[in-house]
Design an enzyme around this catalytic site. Structure first.
Site, PDB file in Angstrom:
ATOM      1  N   GLY A   1      35.790  36.423  15.812  1.00  0.00           N
ATOM      2  CA  GLY A   1      36.000  35.876  17.151  1.00  0.00           C
ATOM      3  C   GLY A   1      36.782  36.823  18.025  1.00  0.00           C
ATOM      4  CB  ALA A   2      37.166  40.393  17.668  1.00  0.00           C
ATOM      5  CG  ASN A   3      33.618  37.687  22.044  1.00  0.00           C
ATOM      6  OD1 ASN A   3      34.449  36.782  22.056  1.00  0.00           O
ATOM      7  ND2 ASN A   3      32.319  37.460  21.901  1.00  0.00           N
TER       8      ASN A   3
ATOM      9  N   GLY B   1      40.253  36.222  24.213  1.00  0.00           N
ATOM     10  CA  GLY B   1      41.424  35.449  23.808  1.00  0.00           C
ATOM     11  C   GLY B   1      42.325  36.129  22.801  1.00  0.00           C
TER      12      GLY B   1
ATOM     13  N   GLY C   1      41.649  36.935  19.835  1.00  0.00           N
ATOM     14  CA  GLY C   1      40.940  37.929  19.054  1.00  0.00           C
ATOM     15  C   GLY C   1      41.028  39.319  19.636  1.00  0.00           C
TER      16      GLY C   1
ATOM     17  CB  SER D   1      45.860  24.669  15.460  1.00  0.00           C
ATOM     18  OG  SER D   1      46.262  23.863  16.560  1.00  0.00           O
TER      19      SER D   1
ATOM     20  CE1 TYR E   1      40.786  23.708  16.915  1.00  0.00           C
ATOM     21  CE2 TYR E   1      42.729  22.406  17.438  1.00  0.00           C
ATOM     22  CZ  TYR E   1      42.119  23.632  17.278  1.00  0.00           C
ATOM     23  OH  TYR E   1      42.836  24.791  17.456  1.00  0.00           O
TER      24      TYR E   1
END
Length: 310
Positions: free
Chosen positions: A24-26, A28, A30, A144, A171
């Protein structure tokens, strides 16, 4: 007054010669994690679902001593997870399980799992176990504060929440699963004498695009206000992950912000709920996850083994 963290990216030890994978590095947290590690000298792989977006994100990492590359990974598709792991041949020092979805409308992964549980937990569960033969240092999984919601538990009789789906319930279950996964992974690593450590971190309240997909208009409005008044930016939100990834901490450590309610501040070791500390639940979740994904904990020789073969 600007908050100055006690620990920040300038305190990251030299990462030259080390390789990190960040899911999820693209955007935020990440991309903030990628940038900090690359600036410290690491080679960082952006593991992303959308290669075009990943390449665009990688292009924003400037002035780094290290290098970045982009590889495709869709955590909501176990075939993609297996393909990513199968293509990996080299040692990897850090695996940062950062990707996630939050409070989204009900949907399913390619394999039919509830999307939040399937992406946030099962996808990372499979990825971690498949990559473990290559790992040399540690796994950091982003959890979280939502794991603390009253009454939160793993719905072992209905992990997909079929007919009982609520975005926040799904979640918070997935984030509790992240912590139980870390607990059981560390137990298994220690039992096999592995030097690899499993840790977890949470960003507090970080202003990212994660909240934008919330199924509730009211929650989106609250998040928008909170992002402006309370939240840290993505770089500050990534500090607990970076601290867990680069400091000498015991296995199963959990890192979060040191401020009021763990919503912002400098990274520090934090506590977790009794439900997130239960070894029996952690083992039960692990067994269920192996059955659902078909992926098992690798033996010291690097081969996957079944529960009964241990």
């Amino acid at each position: 007054m600007t908050h100055t963290p006690k620990w920040n990216t300038t305190d990251i030890p030299d990462q030259t010669g080390r390789t990190a994978i960040v899911t999820g590095a693209n955007s935020g947290l990440g991309i903030a994690t990628v940038e900090a590690l690359a600036r410290a000298g690491a080679h960082v792989v952006l593991a992303v679902r959308d290669l075009k977006r990943g390449e665009s994100a990688a292009a924003t990492v400037r002035g780094a001593r290290g290098t970045v590359e982009v590889r495709r990974l869709d955590l909501a598709d176990l075939a993609s997870v297996r393909a990513f792991a199968a293509a990996w041949q080299d040692p990897v020092d850090l695996l940062i399980n950062n990707a996630g979805v939050m409070n989204i409308p009900e949907s399913r992964t390619k394999d039919g799992f509830e999307m939040q549980f399937g992406t946030n937990h099962l996808g990372h569960f499979a990825l971690t176990n498949l990559l473990l033969p290559h790992l040399t240092d540690r796994v950091v999984t982003v959890a979280s504060g939502a794991h603390r919601l009253p009454g939160n538990h793993i719905h072992f009789d209905d992990l997909n929440l079929t007919g009982a789906y609520r975005p926040v319930t799904a979640y918070s279950q997935s984030k509790l699963a992240n912590l139980l996964f870390t607990l059981e992974l560390q137990r298994r690593l220690a039992a096999t004498g592995s030097p690899v450590r499993a840790l977890a971190a949470h960003p507090g309240w970080a202003a990212t695009n994660l909240q934008g997909a919330d199924a509730s208009v009211l929650r989106r409005a609250v998040m928008l206000v909170g992002n402006r008044l309370i939240a840290q930016d993505n770089k500050a939100g990534a500090l607990p992950t970076l601290y867990a990834a680069t400091q000498d901490l015991p296995g199963a450590s959990y890192v979060g912000p040191d401020g009021l309610g763990e919503m912002r501040g400098a990274p520090t070791l934090v506590g977790r709920t009794a439900a997130a500390s239960d070894p029996a639940s952690a083992r039960r979740l692990w067994q269920a996850s192996e059955e659902l994904t078909g992926v098992t904990f690798p033996s010291p020789s690097g081969r996957e083994v079944t529960e009964g073969a241990r």
